[in-house]
Design a protein around this motif. Structure first.
Motif, PDB file in Angstrom:
ATOM      1  N   LYS A   1     -11.494  -4.148  -8.649  1.00  0.00           N
ATOM      2  CA  LYS A   1     -11.014  -5.527  -8.786  1.00  0.00           C
ATOM      3  C   LYS A   1     -10.424  -6.096  -7.493  1.00  0.00           C
ATOM      4  O   LYS A   1     -10.402  -7.297  -7.277  1.00  0.00           O
ATOM      5  CB  LYS A   1      -9.962  -5.572  -9.888  1.00  0.00           C
ATOM      6  N   GLY A   2      -9.880  -5.233  -6.632  1.00  0.00           N
ATOM      7  CA  GLY A   2      -9.276  -5.755  -5.401  1.00  0.00           C
ATOM      8  C   GLY A   2      -8.572  -4.674  -4.601  1.00  0.00           C
ATOM      9  O   GLY A   2      -8.670  -3.481  -4.901  1.00  0.00           O
ATOM     10  N   THR A   3      -7.837  -5.109  -3.557  1.00  0.00           N
ATOM     11  CA  THR A   3      -7.115  -4.166  -2.696  1.00  0.00           C
ATOM     12  C   THR A   3      -5.651  -4.583  -2.597  1.00  0.00           C
ATOM     13  O   THR A   3      -5.304  -5.747  -2.844  1.00  0.00           O
ATOM     14  CB  THR A   3      -7.720  -4.130  -1.275  1.00  0.00           C
ATOM     15  N   LYS A   4      -4.810  -3.610  -2.225  1.00  0.00           N
ATOM     16  CA  LYS A   4      -3.379  -3.900  -2.084  1.00  0.00           C
ATOM     17  C   LYS A   4      -2.824  -3.018  -0.991  1.00  0.00           C
ATOM     18  O   LYS A   4      -3.190  -1.840  -0.875  1.00  0.00           O
ATOM     19  CB  LYS A   4      -2.682  -3.611  -3.420  1.00  0.00           C
ATOM     20  N   GLN A   5      -1.927  -3.598  -0.175  1.00  0.00           N
ATOM     21  CA  GLN A   5      -1.268  -2.824   0.876  1.00  0.00           C
ATOM     22  C   GLN A   5       0.181  -2.585   0.459  1.00  0.00           C
ATOM     23  O   GLN A   5       0.885  -3.514   0.049  1.00  0.00           O
ATOM     24  CB  GLN A   5      -1.323  -3.576   2.206  1.00  0.00           C
ATOM     25  N   LEU A   6       0.621  -1.312   0.544  1.00  0.00           N
ATOM     26  CA  LEU A   6       1.968  -0.938   0.106  1.00  0.00           C
ATOM     27  C   LEU A   6       2.755  -0.360   1.271  1.00  0.00           C
ATOM     28  O   LEU A   6       2.207   0.337   2.127  1.00  0.00           O
ATOM     29  CB  LEU A   6       1.904   0.110  -1.014  1.00  0.00           C
ATOM     30  N   LYS A   7       4.056  -0.647   1.280  1.00  0.00           N
ATOM     31  CA  LYS A   7       4.961  -0.060   2.263  1.00  0.00           C
ATOM     32  C   LYS A   7       5.825   0.948   1.494  1.00  0.00           C
ATOM     33  O   LYS A   7       6.572   0.553   0.601  1.00  0.00           O
ATOM     34  CB  LYS A   7       5.815  -1.177   2.879  1.00  0.00           C
ATOM     35  N   LEU A   8       5.696   2.224   1.838  1.00  0.00           N
ATOM     36  CA  LEU A   8       6.309   3.286   1.031  1.00  0.00           C
ATOM     37  C   LEU A   8       7.360   4.067   1.804  1.00  0.00           C
ATOM     38  O   LEU A   8       7.346   4.121   3.044  1.00  0.00           O
ATOM     39  CB  LEU A   8       5.225   4.246   0.528  1.00  0.00           C
TER      40      LEU A   8
ATOM     41  N   GLY B   1      -9.992  -2.036 -12.745  1.00  0.00           N
ATOM     42  CA  GLY B   1      -8.753  -2.802 -12.953  1.00  0.00           C
ATOM     43  C   GLY B   1      -7.996  -3.036 -11.658  1.00  0.00           C
ATOM     44  O   GLY B   1      -8.508  -2.841 -10.558  1.00  0.00           O
ATOM     45  N   ASP B   2      -6.721  -3.450 -11.816  1.00  0.00           N
ATOM     46  CA  ASP B   2      -5.872  -3.724 -10.652  1.00  0.00           C
ATOM     47  C   ASP B   2      -5.324  -2.431 -10.066  1.00  0.00           C
ATOM     48  O   ASP B   2      -5.320  -1.382 -10.718  1.00  0.00           O
ATOM     49  CB  ASP B   2      -4.697  -4.623 -11.060  1.00  0.00           C
ATOM     50  N   VAL B   3      -4.794  -2.548  -8.829  1.00  0.00           N
ATOM     51  CA  VAL B   3      -4.159  -1.385  -8.185  1.00  0.00           C
ATOM     52  C   VAL B   3      -2.886  -1.022  -8.942  1.00  0.00           C
ATOM     53  O   VAL B   3      -2.631   0.152  -9.242  1.00  0.00           O
ATOM     54  CB  VAL B   3      -3.849  -1.696  -6.694  1.00  0.00           C
ATOM     55  N   HIS B   4      -2.079  -2.046  -9.281  1.00  0.00           N
ATOM     56  CA  HIS B   4      -0.826  -1.821 -10.024  1.00  0.00           C
ATOM     57  C   HIS B   4      -1.104  -1.988 -11.510  1.00  0.00           C
ATOM     58  O   HIS B   4      -1.493  -3.060 -11.956  1.00  0.00           O
ATOM     59  CB  HIS B   4       0.219  -2.832  -9.539  1.00  0.00           C
ATOM     60  N   LYS B   5      -0.929  -0.923 -12.279  1.00  0.00           N
ATOM     61  CA  LYS B   5      -1.280  -0.967 -13.705  1.00  0.00           C
ATOM     62  C   LYS B   5      -0.448   0.016 -14.514  1.00  0.00           C
ATOM     63  O   LYS B   5       0.272   0.839 -13.960  1.00  0.00           O
ATOM     64  CB  LYS B   5      -2.765  -0.635 -13.885  1.00  0.00           C
ATOM     65  N   LYS B   6      -0.600  -0.049 -15.829  1.00  0.00           N
ATOM     66  CA  LYS B   6       0.032   0.926 -16.726  1.00  0.00           C
ATOM     67  C   LYS B   6      -1.054   1.899 -17.149  1.00  0.00           C
ATOM     68  O   LYS B   6      -2.133   1.498 -17.564  1.00  0.00           O
ATOM     69  CB  LYS B   6       0.620   0.231 -17.950  1.00  0.00           C
ATOM     70  N   LYS B   7      -0.737   3.193 -17.059  1.00  0.00           N
ATOM     71  CA  LYS B   7      -1.746   4.222 -17.349  1.00  0.00           C
ATOM     72  C   LYS B   7      -1.168   5.250 -18.313  1.00  0.00           C
ATOM     73  O   LYS B   7      -0.012   5.664 -18.163  1.00  0.00           O
ATOM     74  CB  LYS B   7      -2.160   4.896 -16.034  1.00  0.00           C
ATOM     75  N   GLU B   8      -1.992   5.672 -19.298  1.00  0.00           N
ATOM     76  CA  GLU B   8      -1.554   6.718 -20.234  1.00  0.00           C
ATOM     77  C   GLU B   8      -1.870   8.088 -19.626  1.00  0.00           C
ATOM     78  O   GLU B   8      -3.011   8.400 -19.328  1.00  0.00           O
ATOM     79  CB  GLU B   8      -2.264   6.575 -21.583  1.00  0.00           C
ATOM     80  N   ILE B   9      -0.813   8.876 -19.444  1.00  0.00           N
ATOM     81  CA  ILE B   9      -0.972  10.216 -18.867  1.00  0.00           C
ATOM     82  C   ILE B   9      -0.722  11.245 -19.964  1.00  0.00           C
ATOM     83  O   ILE B   9       0.326  11.223 -20.618  1.00  0.00           O
ATOM     84  CB  ILE B   9      -0.023  10.408 -17.658  1.00  0.00           C
ATOM     85  N   VAL B  10      -1.703  12.118 -20.185  1.00  0.00           N
ATOM     86  CA  VAL B  10      -1.613  13.149 -21.233  1.00  0.00           C
ATOM     87  C   VAL B  10      -1.370  14.499 -20.574  1.00  0.00           C
ATOM     88  O   VAL B  10      -2.073  14.886 -19.642  1.00  0.00           O
ATOM     89  CB  VAL B  10      -2.908  13.194 -22.090  1.00  0.00           C
ATOM     90  N   GLN B  11      -0.359  15.208 -21.080  1.00  0.00           N
ATOM     91  CA  GLN B  11      -0.005  16.517 -20.526  1.00  0.00           C
ATOM     92  C   GLN B  11       0.061  17.527 -21.665  1.00  0.00           C
ATOM     93  O   GLN B  11       0.680  17.263 -22.704  1.00  0.00           O
ATOM     94  CB  GLN B  11       1.354  16.409 -19.830  1.00  0.00           C
ATOM     95  N   ASP B  12      -0.589  18.669 -21.485  1.00  0.00           N
ATOM     96  CA  ASP B  12      -0.562  19.725 -22.510  1.00  0.00           C
ATOM     97  C   ASP B  12       0.351  20.852 -22.055  1.00  0.00           C
ATOM     98  O   ASP B  12       0.139  21.447 -20.995  1.00  0.00           O
ATOM     99  CB  ASP B  12      -1.981  20.277 -22.749  1.00  0.00           C
TER     100      ASP B  12
END
Length: 416
Positions: free
Chosen positions: A126-133, A187-198
């Motif tokens: 969908k696009g690009t984003k530059q982040l300062k970390l 989708g977008d760079v910044h998003k909500k994601k479901e993370i599954v851990q066993d």
């Protein structure tokens, strides 16, 4: 091969486990030695897949000089209960297009420079984003060996970095390579994601039981030297159970009852059986599969005899699956499969002869004669095992029944 009824019963058990209708129940596989009890249990594990915990143990494992018997049983019970934790996390995900650490002069003076921040470019469909970390995130990236062209995600709350793989745009024409290629995220760079851990309950117990020592070298050395096994307290387990139940009630986690397989269950004593009775009634209990080759024998730690060496009150809780001895035809089929797996050439007459040996002695003895016979055939300049090789090997290696017969006939020549 064979064991149609036992296999059908195990198939029903697998369906019940998948439908979550068998938690806290137990199954006993009873049959003569070499009738495939362990193979059936492993078949159940294979059928359930990798996501369902499977914990195998032998009855004699509980006898340790360092840890109580009941503690070892409970530890294995907890290993066999999985927890699937689902979290919706805010993440920055994409292919790394730029990775530039910005350096400044060290505040302490001198010639050294320090990383003040890092500029990273992330790209999705969908696009690009530059982040300062922050520089700590750059350290995490270096640990993960992140390079331009990798697909990563960074958790917004914790700042932890996970390298998913290399972007498939960089895939080469090689047939085989170590790198795992993944598609460009949607989708977008910044998003909500479901993370599954066993995880298993034992993993949670262990993580909370280990004291977090200092980071200095003496603390690390001390932790390495302490190889002695420590018990996890009941109080800690109850606290973890409370947290787990709260997670389940709020829908954050899902309980995955796995399978605990206890082979040679007659080796357990009355203390272990009493403990198993209580453990099976717990709300957090796995599916327990017992296996034994004993008939009516003494319960360990008592003078009482019981079927399979298991107390009657525990037997009442069990569903019992019986494994029957193999017929000669079934033995021949099993031996043919075993020979094919080991890459041995055996003619039909030799397989029939081995089937007769299995009928008289045991299937295990017949299987064990295959490799020595192959070595003998090779010595005689042949690739295929023949009946004469098996006859010669049969004279060289005795089975248990033949050995017992010789001992009875020549008892006076042996010490007793």
């Amino acid at each position: 091969m064979g064991q149609e009824h036992a296999r059908e019963a195990c198939g029903i058990v697998v369906d019940m486990i998948k439908g979550k209708k068998m938690a806290g129940r137990a199954l006993l596989m009873a049959g003569a030695p070499g009738t495939g009890k362990t193979a059936l249990a492993l078949g159940i594990a294979q059928e359930l897949g990798t996501k369902v915990p499977f914990c195998p143990m032998v009855g004699s494992e509980v006898y340790s000089s360092e840890v109580k018997k009941t503690e070892i049983l409970m530890e294995n019970f907890r290993r066999a209960i999985g927890l699937r934790i689902k979290e919706n996390k805010e993440v920055y995900e994409g292919e790394v297009t730029e990775l530039t650490p910005e350096e400044t002069e060290s505040a302490g003076g001198g010639y050294g420079k320090i990383v003040s921040h890092v500029v990273i470019g992330l790209k999705t469909v969908k696009g690009t984003k530059q982040l300062k970390l922050d520089p700590t995130i750059y350290d995490a990236m270096r640990k993960e060996n992140v390079q331009v062209g990798d697909v990563i995600y960074i958790e917004a709350n914790s700042g932890s970095v996970k390298r998913v793989g290399r972007c498939d745009a960089y895939a080469t024409e090689f047939d085989l390579e170590a790198e795992e290629y993944v598609p460009l995220p949607k989708g977008d760079v910044h998003k909500k994601k479901e993370i599954v851990q066993d995880v298993t309950l034992h993993d949670l117990d262990s993580a909370n039981a280990k004291p977090q020592g200092g980071q200095d070298i003496m603390s690390v050395m001390g932790a390495m030297m302490k190889s002695k096994k420590t018990e996890i307290t009941e109080k800690l387990r109850q606290e973890i159970n409370k947290v787990v139940n709260r997670y389940i009630d709020t829908g954050v986690a899902e309980l995955v009852p796995g399978v605990l397989f206890i082979d040679e269950v007659h080796m357990l004593d009355i203390e272990c059986f009493t403990y198993l009775n209580r453990a099976l009634e717990s709300s957090l209990a796995p599916i327990v599969i017992f296996a034994t080759n004993r008939g009516i024998c003494e319960i360990k730690g008592t003078d009482m005899s019981a079927p399979h060496g298991v107390p009657v009150d525990l037997l009442d809780r069990l569903v019992i699956v019986r494994t029957l001895p193999y017929t000669t035809e079934e033995m021949v089929k099993i031996l043919a499969v075993r020979a094919a797996v080991e890459g041995l050439k055996v003619d039909e007459e030799s397989l029939a002869y081995l089937g007769d040996i299995g009928e008289v002695s045991s299937l295990r003895h017949a299987v064990q004669l295959l490799t020595p016979a192959a070595v003998l055939a090779k010595t005689n300049g042949r690739d295929e095992i023949s009946v004469c090789d098996l006859e010669e090997v049969g004279e060289l290696f005795l089975d248990a029944k033949a050995s017992a017969k010789i001992l009875t006939e020549q008892a006076a020549k042996y010490l007793s």
